[in-house]
Enzyme design. Sequence first.
Site, PDB file in Angstrom:
ATOM      1  N   THR A 144       0.265  -0.779  -0.282  1.00 28.83           N
ATOM      2  CA  THR A 144      -0.024  -0.533  -0.035  1.00 28.83           C
ATOM      3  C   THR A 144       0.818   1.455   0.145  1.00 28.83           C
ATOM      4  OG1 THR A 144      -0.487  -0.077   2.546  1.00 28.83           O
ATOM      5  CG2 THR A 144      -1.992  -1.176   0.695  1.00 28.83           C
ATOM      6  N   LYS A 166       4.794  -6.797   3.690  1.00 27.16           N
ATOM      7  CA  LYS A 166       3.700  -5.121   3.697  1.00 27.16           C
ATOM      8  C   LYS A 166       3.677  -4.716   4.523  1.00 27.16           C
ATOM      9  CE  LYS A 166       0.073  -3.433   3.498  1.00 27.16           C
ATOM     10  NZ  LYS A 166      -0.303  -2.322   4.097  1.00 27.16           N
ATOM     11  N   THR A 177      -0.304  -2.700  11.090  1.00 26.41           N
ATOM     12  CA  THR A 177      -1.181  -3.223   9.432  1.00 26.41           C
ATOM     13  C   THR A 177       0.253  -3.601   8.854  1.00 26.41           C
ATOM     14  OG1 THR A 177      -2.188  -1.202   9.921  1.00 26.41           O
ATOM     15  CG2 THR A 177      -1.683  -2.247   7.378  1.00 26.41           C
ATOM     16  N   GLU A 257       6.792   4.860   7.393  1.00 24.40           N
ATOM     17  CA  GLU A 257       6.494   5.721   6.334  1.00 24.40           C
ATOM     18  C   GLU A 257       7.500   7.291   7.084  1.00 24.40           C
ATOM     19  OE1 GLU A 257       1.830   4.194   5.838  1.00 24.40           O
ATOM     20  OE2 GLU A 257       2.662   6.001   7.534  1.00 24.40           O
ATOM     21  N   ASN A 380       0.767  10.821   5.940  1.00 26.30           N
ATOM     22  CA  ASN A 380      -0.739  10.371   7.170  1.00 26.30           C
ATOM     23  C   ASN A 380      -1.819  11.377   7.011  1.00 26.30           C
ATOM     24  OD1 ASN A 380      -0.721   7.706   7.434  1.00 26.30           O
ATOM     25  ND2 ASN A 380       1.517   8.408   8.551  1.00 26.30           N
ATOM     26  N   THR A 385      -8.012  10.428   2.046  1.00 25.42           N
ATOM     27  CA  THR A 385      -8.883  11.527   0.871  1.00 25.42           C
ATOM     28  C   THR A 385      -8.728  11.575  -0.113  1.00 25.42           C
ATOM     29  OG1 THR A 385      -8.539  13.273   2.687  1.00 25.42           O
ATOM     30  CG2 THR A 385     -10.539  12.364   2.540  1.00 25.42           C
TER      31      THR A 385
END
Lengths: 385, 385
Positions: A144, A166, A177, A257, A380, A385
């Site tokens: 992702t 992942k 996650t 991230e 993040n 959106t």
Amino acid sequence: MNLPLGFRYSAVYAGIRKVRKPDLALIVSDGPAQAAAVFTTNRVQAAPVVVARRHLEETGGVARAALVNAGNANCATRTGERVALQTTKAAARRLGCRPAEVLPASTGVIGVELDARLIVNALPELAAGLAPDRFLDAADAILTTDLVRKTAFAEVGGVRLAGMTKGSGMIHPNMATTLGFVVTDAAVPARQLRAHLRAAVERSYNRLSVDGDMSTNDMLLVMANGASGKRVSREAFQKALDEVCQSLAKQIARDGEGAKKFVEIRVDGAASERAAAQIARCIANSPLVKTAIAGSDPNWGRILAAAGYSGVSFDPSHVDIFLQGVRVCRNGLAAPFDESGLKQALDRNEVEIHFVVRGGGTGSAVFWTCDLTHGYIDINASYRT
Amino acid sequence: MNLPLGFRYSAVYAGIRKVRKPDLALIVSDGPAQAAAVFTTNRVQAAPVVVARRHLEETGGVARAALVNAGNANCATRTGERVALQTTKAAARRLGCRPAEVLPASTGVIGVELDARLIVNALPELAAGLAPDRFLDAADAILTTDLVRKTAFAEVGGVRLAGMTKGSGMIHPNMATTLGFVVTDAAVPARQLRAHLRAAVERSYNRLSVDGDMSTNDMLLVMANGASGKRVSREAFQKALDEVCQSLAKQIARDGEGAKKFVEIRVDGAASERAAAQIARCIANSPLVKTAIAGSDPNWGRILAAAGYSGVSFDPSHVDIFLQGVRVCRNGLAAPFDESGLKQALDRNEVEIHFVVRGGGTGSAVFWTCDLTHGYIDINASYRT
């Protein structure tokens, strides 16, 4: 890359994520494989987690395939369970196996309905594309926000293991996650495989933190189909599985991230391994430590403070702290060091924090994380959106 | 601003911090005051914490003064305790009281020796400057990375309370890098004052998180000198103290390092207040929730996931979540809402997250935090150097 025998892989773009790149993967064992999995401990569990766990219980630990989608977590969705059941059933029909032998997994946004038709409609192409050499295609399709593909391989006594994973945010010890799939052509009974997996996870995925958030969808699955026809000792298999899981976990931290730096935290001299891991976890989760690492600031006071609120009892006046091998704290006090030299060393993209309780116990642990940068916030602040 | 009677305040620049602004404050009660304090629970405790606690024990809860410096935490320092003792002793001599009646407090960088002479040499000017109307000068001198001064005032039945606090990073429930000083001219015995303080802290400072880091120096002190000559009921005093502490705690969240938005989290329907607070704490500490708020992204899935790993048992299918009063999640599922309207509402600098377990218990809690932005990283990447 020497892949295990008797597995095939495929990936297609099913239209689940907005960006047009493969988002649906299928991992298939030619024959029934022994299977074991660990799942998120979050109170909120995604439908695929619920269904995969139930399937494994139904079969007593036998699986033929994993059906994995990215782009939608199928969590907190009205139709979640129905979608997970319907899609695994359709896949089973196509593979000629029982529905319970297909394990669903999903990752992506929470709270958005997943359209089962997207997956069902993509199944013909997905199944037609199955091939023994498409491991990397599947590994790409499950990503992702990951920037890089994450795979690991091992071989021992003629037995092969291959893992893909992942994850880069919402990463926390005790599973977060992340999805992980390890396939092997070793012959290992499900019961034994579960023990191997639990041990491997304890020192790999459970020693990993990016942001301290724990997801609703985590799952790490091992399938062992015995196609190698070889037998290896339990110790040898455990070692190979540990290697694969640790490599995968480290790759997640490395790709955290926004991360610019991979951080390894070693704790020695705690009363137990558990205590050492707890200290390491608090250091790894401290935003103040992680931002200091981002800024190459040898702010060892924050490391000491984080260890101090870990809940583990230790004598601060017996603590030494090393950054990049340089002692910055001795007996809980500032140690003299070459400030500009250490700043340079901290500019490297691999940082080691070593926390030692001198004269303490024999408990040691290693933990992996990354620095905290603007990039994490950029990713993040508007993921949904 | 109606200040309590019988207190005087002073502040000077003693040269402890690099920037030339006042870094040493003195708060003095004209007569002996009953005193109570709560301290950090970090295993690593700064010398002033150790000394202040011991002083309060020695006197049985009587204090004349607090001597507070910013710019150096006097923690993990070789000379820490000696410095704290030497400076409080010098202050006591100047004030004509017992050394144990002076309570030291420090905030700033960890692991750097604090030079006692800077404080001792500044004492004549500091003491000479004592005046009843210099409350705000003292409140300014205790700040570090704070952008704004933090004070709160209350009055009940002719009794006055005035509080000052500092803190914007390393903030975590159960006390964190914060110092707080509340003075009152109420007459309250030390023993009762301790109970009042514990109750007030439980619902103010312990409901506050900026980054989840807990400091080595936290201390919240209340001094009650009885100078008002008035008596108020326990309930009235508690209410006034609660108000002051809650106002101070909220000001810390509002001034969280890099914060653009103040976030209030309300949890209702948990089995107990404790369970509600635990859910709220996990939501408040989630970097994923905090970055979503920064980006005005109504990502309620992250809120649900954070509650899910709180360790509190609840049925996700009974959960409703409201953002800015708009229901975004109903029965654990997406609720329809006006996306662009809510995004606009989330652009405001006050955000309310309301998490409700419908049909659950009567446990409620309110918790305060802020969003997580680039600013936090900028401030903390090079704080030390």
